[in-house]
Design an enzyme around this catalytic site. Structure first.
Site, PDB file in Angstrom:
ATOM      1  N   ARG A  63     -11.302 -28.467  -1.494  1.00 17.54           N
ATOM      2  CA  ARG A  63     -11.392 -27.548  -2.665  1.00 17.54           C
ATOM      3  C   ARG A  63     -10.067 -27.043  -3.194  1.00 17.54           C
ATOM      4  NH1 ARG A  63     -16.117 -29.551  -3.704  1.00 17.54           N
ATOM      5  NH2 ARG A  63     -17.884 -28.655  -2.605  1.00 17.54           N
ATOM      6  N   ASN A 277     -25.981 -33.908  -3.067  1.00 20.78           N
ATOM      7  CA  ASN A 277     -26.049 -35.126  -3.857  1.00 20.78           C
ATOM      8  C   ASN A 277     -25.312 -36.251  -3.135  1.00 20.78           C
ATOM      9  OD1 ASN A 277     -26.532 -36.855  -5.926  1.00 20.78           O
ATOM     10  ND2 ASN A 277     -25.047 -35.969  -7.337  1.00 20.78           N
ATOM     11  N   ASP A 304     -19.328 -35.585   4.391  1.00 22.98           N
ATOM     12  CA  ASP A 304     -19.412 -35.046   3.018  1.00 22.98           C
ATOM     13  C   ASP A 304     -19.383 -33.516   3.047  1.00 22.98           C
ATOM     14  OD1 ASP A 304     -19.523 -34.837   0.302  1.00 22.98           O
ATOM     15  OD2 ASP A 304     -21.599 -35.489   0.093  1.00 22.98           O
ATOM     16  N   HIS A 308     -19.415 -24.381  -0.540  1.00 25.62           N
ATOM     17  CA  HIS A 308     -19.618 -23.593  -1.763  1.00 25.62           C
ATOM     18  C   HIS A 308     -19.779 -22.135  -1.351  1.00 25.62           C
ATOM     19  CE1 HIS A 308     -20.017 -27.026  -4.430  1.00 25.62           C
ATOM     20  NE2 HIS A 308     -20.846 -27.587  -3.562  1.00 25.62           N
TER      21      HIS A 308
HETATM   22  O1  DOR Z   1     -23.422 -32.745  -2.503  1.00 29.07           O
HETATM   23  C1  DOR Z   1     -22.343 -33.076  -2.964  1.00 29.07           C
HETATM   24  N1  DOR Z   1     -21.320 -32.199  -3.071  1.00 29.07           N
HETATM   25  N2  DOR Z   1     -22.166 -34.322  -3.374  1.00 29.07           N
HETATM   26  C2  DOR Z   1     -21.085 -34.722  -4.012  1.00 29.07           C
HETATM   27  O2  DOR Z   1     -21.018 -35.849  -4.347  1.00 29.07           O
HETATM   28  C3  DOR Z   1     -20.004 -33.754  -4.319  1.00 29.07           C
HETATM   29  C4  DOR Z   1     -20.017 -32.624  -3.390  1.00 29.07           C
HETATM   30  C5  DOR Z   1     -19.173 -31.466  -3.831  1.00 29.07           C
HETATM   31  O3  DOR Z   1     -18.030 -31.683  -4.230  1.00 29.07           O
HETATM   32  O4  DOR Z   1     -19.642 -30.346  -3.752  1.00 29.07           O
END
Ligand code: DOR
Length: 427
Positions: A63, A277, A304, A308
């Site tokens: 980030r 995603n 992944d 957030h």
């Molecule tokens: O769930 C996801 N979060 N999939 C992604 O492809 C991007 C990622 C994000 O950057 O938060």
């Protein structure tokens, strides 16, 4: 600087374990032997815990720059260290995007200053991840970049992907792809299936992923580009990749711990900590991913890790951003649940998190051998405790695994011979 790790257990091919000592000198594994009597600057009694090569994760989001309220290089790499990861690859969906030499230089400087584990950054395929213009890939390849990707978005046109692959071949770097055809996403936020219908959420069709992979494997065949598929989530994607591998196309693929452990049925209510995603798909998709991993269609596991802010996730499934954190839960969850459910060996799991990603990308890491970089993770296989998001080093608390009971937590992480994470080992 000499570091002696005494009383560790090494994993053998048949999952048996052998007691040994490990001597590290100037960042290199000097000796692995039943007993080492050398004097050292520091000696750690490892209490019989399991020693592994440091874990490798080619898919994380730090980030920084631009999203420091979600995660920073410091907090993200501390989370990596706590999760036992010694090499991580940072995705370029930051602000600014590392799509030019100056931004990449600044990022590398910041990483050199702040990162507590080894970070190999990705560079973007297209400027601003907008899909319209290729980045100066030749110039960017001069830096210590891992690969090119527009992660977070798919490359929408065959023409753009074709050109990107040709250029990637020329500069000898892989293309790593988030596969998603936007023309058939239809605003989906959860897998287009039973659960999205029940919760009245817009469905995200499986086809949006597999269609793009099918296109890209043909482009990889035509160009000879090493094409790597991020977070595979559907049974059709697994089939396309399996067929492509059979045809000798240079494709590799990863799967996340959450797609291996969960499916759409875990979404019982509007909880955005289950929104990512690609989304959690059907039970059959989950089964196909497990089979794909076991037969080598899918090469390895990557988290992944997508932190957030809690306020962003609180707004519900429809509006919250996609993504969950993964660095601090991956090993204990996979050890506790995945290998038992599927009767796998611990060695297989370790390989999917170490040597397999390293080999797929020709990295000199993920090995615990004399003469190799001293990237080491020590795991306590016994102590069972609840996952508690409040104790995460990551700023991201967005996990669906809060309160799950697990064992197999890392207790010591060493990068290039330097201790970067250490827990009390006598508990
Ligand atoms: O769930 C996801 N979060 N999939 C992604 O492809 C991007 C990622 C994000 O950057 O938060």
């Amino acid at each position: 600087m000499k570091l002696l790790l005494q009383n560790v257990k090494q994993l053998l091919a048949n999952d048996e374990m052998e007691r040994c000592d490990v001597l590290v000198e100037d960042g290199i594994v000097q000796q692995i032997a039943p007993q080492i009597d050398s004097t050292a600057d520091e000696t750690i009694d490892c209490n019989g815990h399991l020693i592994l090569p440091g874990l490798v994760d080619v898919h994380i989001h730090l980030r920084e720059p631009g999203g420091e309220y979600k995660e920073t290089i410091v907090t993200g790499t501390k989370a990596a260290a706590k999760g036992g990861f010694t090499t991580v690859c940072a995705m370029p969906n930051t602000n600014p995007v590392p799509d030019n030499v100056k931004t990449m230089e600044q990022l590398q400087e910041k990483l050199n200053k702040d990162a507590v584990v080894r970070v190999l950054p990705y560079a973007a395929i297209t400027k601003g991840l907008q899909g319209n213009d290729l980045t100066p890939m030749e110039d960017l390849a001069e830096f210590n970049i891992f690969a090119f990707t527009d992660d977070g978005v798919g490359i929408q046109t065959a023409d753009m992907m074709y050109r990107a692959m040709k250029e990637a071949v020329r500069v000898e770097k892989p293309i790593v792809a988030h596969c998603e055809d936007n023309s058939i996403v239809y605003g989906g936020v959860a897998h287009d299936g039973e659960i999205s219908k029940r919760l009245k959420l817009p469905g995200l069709p499986s086809l949006s992923e597999s269609v793009q992979i099918a296109r890209d494997v043909l482009l990889a065949e035509a160009t000879g580009c090493h094409y790597h598929v991020c977070h595979v989530s559907t049974k059709e994607s697994v089939r396309v990749i399996r067929d492509a591998k059979k045809a000798g196309i240079p494709v590799t693929a990863e799967v996340t711990p959450h797609h291996l452990l969960l499916n759409e049925e875990y979404i019982q209510e509007d909880d955005a900590n289950l929104k990512m995603n690609p989304p959690l798909r059907s039970k059959e998709d989950q089964q196909a991913l497990v089979e794909g991993l076991m037969d080598g269609t899918i090469d390895f596991i990557a988290t992944d890790h997508a932190p957030h802010a809690e306020s962003e996730k609180e707004v519900g499934f429809r509006d919250a951003p996609f993504g969950i954190v993964g660095l601090e839960t991956a090993f204990p969850l996979l050890y506790t649940y995945f290998i038992q459910q599927h009767n796998l060996s611990l060695k297989q799991l370790v390989d999917w998190l170490t040597i397999k990603p390293a080999e797929a990308f020709d990295l000199p890491y993920g090995r615990l051998q004399e003469g190799c970089a001293a990237d080491i993770t020590l795991i306590d296989l016994q102590t069972e405790k609840e996952i508690n998001k409040e104790t995460f080093a990551s700023k991201g608390k967005n996990t669906p695994f809060h309160n799950w009971t697990a064992k197999g937590y890392p207790v010591l992480t060493i990068v290039n011979g330097k201790v970067v994470f250490k827990e009390d080992m006598n508990g």
